[in-house]
Design a protein around this motif. Structure first.
Motif, PDB file in Angstrom:
ATOM      1  N   GLU A 118     102.871  82.754 -29.282  1.00 53.37           N
ATOM      2  CA  GLU A 118     102.662  83.779 -28.432  1.00 53.37           C
ATOM      3  C   GLU A 118     102.510  85.334 -28.975  1.00 53.37           C
ATOM      4  OE1 GLU A 118     105.204  83.637 -24.939  1.00 53.37           O
ATOM      5  OE2 GLU A 118     105.405  81.405 -25.194  1.00 53.37           O
ATOM      6  N   VAL A 119     101.334  85.834 -28.929  1.00 53.63           N
ATOM      7  CA  VAL A 119     101.258  87.018 -29.223  1.00 53.63           C
ATOM      8  C   VAL A 119     101.452  88.344 -28.319  1.00 53.63           C
ATOM      9  CG1 VAL A 119      99.103  88.523 -30.531  1.00 53.63           C
ATOM     10  CG2 VAL A 119      99.520  86.162 -30.814  1.00 53.63           C
ATOM     11  N   GLY A 156      99.083  82.218 -26.538  1.00 54.36           N
ATOM     12  CA  GLY A 156      99.476  82.997 -25.127  1.00 54.36           C
ATOM     13  C   GLY A 156      99.364  84.470 -25.634  1.00 54.36           C
ATOM     14  N   LEU A 157      99.082  85.280 -24.718  1.00 51.74           N
ATOM     15  CA  LEU A 157      99.023  86.790 -24.942  1.00 51.74           C
ATOM     16  C   LEU A 157     100.240  87.552 -23.785  1.00 51.74           C
ATOM     17  CD1 LEU A 157      95.220  87.688 -25.318  1.00 51.74           C
ATOM     18  CD2 LEU A 157      97.311  87.657 -27.094  1.00 51.74           C
ATOM     19  N   CYS A 178      91.714  91.068 -22.896  1.00 51.87           N
ATOM     20  CA  CYS A 178      92.528  89.974 -23.226  1.00 51.87           C
ATOM     21  C   CYS A 178      91.999  88.590 -22.753  1.00 51.87           C
ATOM     22  CB  CYS A 178      94.094  90.042 -22.746  1.00 51.87           C
ATOM     23  SG  CYS A 178      94.581  91.248 -23.485  1.00 51.87           S
ATOM     24  N   LEU A 179      91.304  88.606 -21.371  1.00 50.76           N
ATOM     25  CA  LEU A 179      90.794  87.486 -20.866  1.00 50.76           C
ATOM     26  C   LEU A 179      89.415  86.951 -21.587  1.00 50.76           C
ATOM     27  CD1 LEU A 179      91.239  88.121 -17.024  1.00 50.76           C
ATOM     28  CD2 LEU A 179      92.254  86.234 -18.237  1.00 50.76           C
ATOM     29  N   TRP A 180      88.792  88.102 -22.063  1.00 48.97           N
ATOM     30  CA  TRP A 180      87.608  87.793 -22.961  1.00 48.97           C
ATOM     31  C   TRP A 180      87.978  87.039 -24.203  1.00 48.97           C
ATOM     32  CZ3 TRP A 180      85.800  93.475 -22.653  1.00 48.97           C
ATOM     33  CH2 TRP A 180      84.934  93.718 -21.263  1.00 48.97           C
ATOM     34  N   LEU A 181      89.233  87.053 -24.677  1.00 49.31           N
ATOM     35  CA  LEU A 181      89.504  86.321 -25.821  1.00 49.31           C
ATOM     36  C   LEU A 181      89.916  85.063 -25.630  1.00 49.31           C
ATOM     37  CD1 LEU A 181      91.914  88.972 -27.526  1.00 49.31           C
ATOM     38  CD2 LEU A 181      89.677  88.471 -28.174  1.00 49.31           C
ATOM     39  N   LYS A 182      89.926  84.862 -24.149  1.00 49.22           N
ATOM     40  CA  LYS A 182      90.193  83.186 -23.609  1.00 49.22           C
ATOM     41  C   LYS A 182      91.499  82.649 -24.329  1.00 49.22           C
ATOM     42  CE  LYS A 182      85.378  82.051 -23.033  1.00 49.22           C
ATOM     43  NZ  LYS A 182      85.369  82.941 -21.912  1.00 49.22           N
TER      44      LYS A 182
END
Ligand code: SF4
Length: 372
Positions: A118-119, A156-157, A178-182
């Motif tokens: 988790e980042v 996980g972000l 963040c969503l672009w990083l999937k």
């Protein structure tokens, strides 16, 4: 089940201004070897799930694991790793900050069976990251996610809203980046003023103003729907409720049932969209909504019933005056279809009259037609 082992703020180069992990977790320093086995045993013994092959993970939380000295990381991993493959424990999990993830650390995590990292992105806005003394920019998050994903580790972000200098627009653009990083999942936390955190002083001096719960909930609803459009689940909204959190929180949009409120708000907008679509279709077929008016119900998955009937029927009460339809209750559906990944509901919802479905509005239709 996640079995948490806390190492509050260990491995962190500095303290981010909103953070007080010791206050939140009640832990201090690194877990001792005995504590690790004891905590794992305690959680496994209390596990009430039915599946003996359950998907447990041992998690090092509350600090920047990959910021710890190499020897400490090795030691902690070597204490937890022998549990992997035993008693339903599938792997290890940890949280860390993006600027402490590099090729060497990722290789070590992989070797010790770390399944999930988790980042803490917190924001993807450079100015906001500076305002919170984060010590890294958005590029570090991009790089960390790429490195972890290349090695097949789930990512996980963590994102925050309402940070100093944040706005609804910057929160939404951070989420989109963040969503672009999937990522495999997200955790989204509204900023709270925690006792003993540097933010406490800024809040007391008037330099920082907390966001209201209403403003936060409006934003989180939009964020939930953006995540649903991308099929990325949000596994937690807000900090874990509990005594420690209540005692630590001085101000901010805290609710012990924030996640339930986000789901209820998403459901409310679902019903609004469904009613609008139904009324449009009724007009097309020259049907009057009064045809059905005295016995309209929502036909919904049983797991979602509390969203309609809970909190003194908040959802239904808020429909009155907005819609010409009179919806009086929700009844459980046995054919709600599959769960849409990322949408915090359990299947399709429909309008019913006399207990029979008259208009299904799928989750796909809702999500596809939703716009900010
Ligand atoms: S990196 Fe995480 S744990 Fe460390 S100070 Fe910042 S928010 Fe707290």
């Amino acid at each position: 089940m996640i079995i948490p082992l806390f190492l509050p703020q260990q491995g962190c180069p500095d303290r981010c201004i909103y953070c007080n992990q010791e206050g939140l977790t009640g832990a201090k320093g690194l877990p001792r070897p005995d504590d690790i086995d004891e905590t794992i045993n305690k959680y496994l013994e209390s596990y009430k799930g039915e599946d003996p092959q359950a998907d447990h993970e041992i998690a090092f939380y509350g600090g920047s694991f990959t910021g710890l000295p190499d020897g400490v990381q090795e030691k902690l991993l070597s204490l937890a790793h022998p549990w992997v493959g035993r008693r339903g424990i599938r792997g290890l999990r940890l949280s860390t900050r993006p600027d402490r993830v590099n090729g060497k650390t990722v290789a070590r995590l992989k070797a010790y069976g770390v399944a999930t990292v988790e980042v803490g992105a917190q924001s993807m806005n450079t100015q906001v990251l500076e305002n919170i003394d984060r010590g890294h920019g958005p590029a570090a998050t991009v790089q960390a996610v790429q490195l972890l994903k290349q090695e097949g580790i789930k990512v996980g972000l963590h994102l925050m809203t309402g940070l100093p200098g944040d706005s609804e627009a910057t929160s939404l653009s951070s989420l989109l980046e963040c969503l672009w990083l999937k990522p495999d999942f997200l955790r989204i936390h509204p900023t709270l003023v925690l006792k003993g955190s540097p933010l406490e002083q800024r809040w007391r001096s008037g330099e920082y103003a907390v966001w209201s719960l209403g403003k936060t909930l409006r934003l989180l609803t939009q964020m939930a729907l953006l995540c649903a459009q991308q099929g990325v689940p949000v596994i937690r909204w807000g900090l874990m409720p509990g005594e420690l959190c209540v005692n630590s929180c001085l101000a901010g949009p805290y609710s012990p049932s924030l996640g339930e409120w986000v789901r209820r708000s998403v459901a409310f907008h679902y019903v609004l969209a469904m009613v609008a679509a139904f009324e449009k279709e009724s007009r097309n077929f020259c049907l009057k909504s009064e045809t059905f008016d005295d016995a309209m119900q929502l036909l919904i998955p049983p797991q979602d019933l509390s969203l309609v009937h809970g909190h003194k029927r908040w959802l239904l009460r808020h429909m009155y005056g907005i819609s010409s339809l009179k919806i009086c209750q929700a009844i459980p559906s046995t054919a709600a279809g599959p769960v849409k990944p990322g949408l915090p509901l359990h299947g399709n919802w429909a309008l019913a009259s006399g207990g029979k479905s008259i208009f299904i509005f799928t989750q796909e239709e809702y999500i596809a037609n939703w716009r900010i």
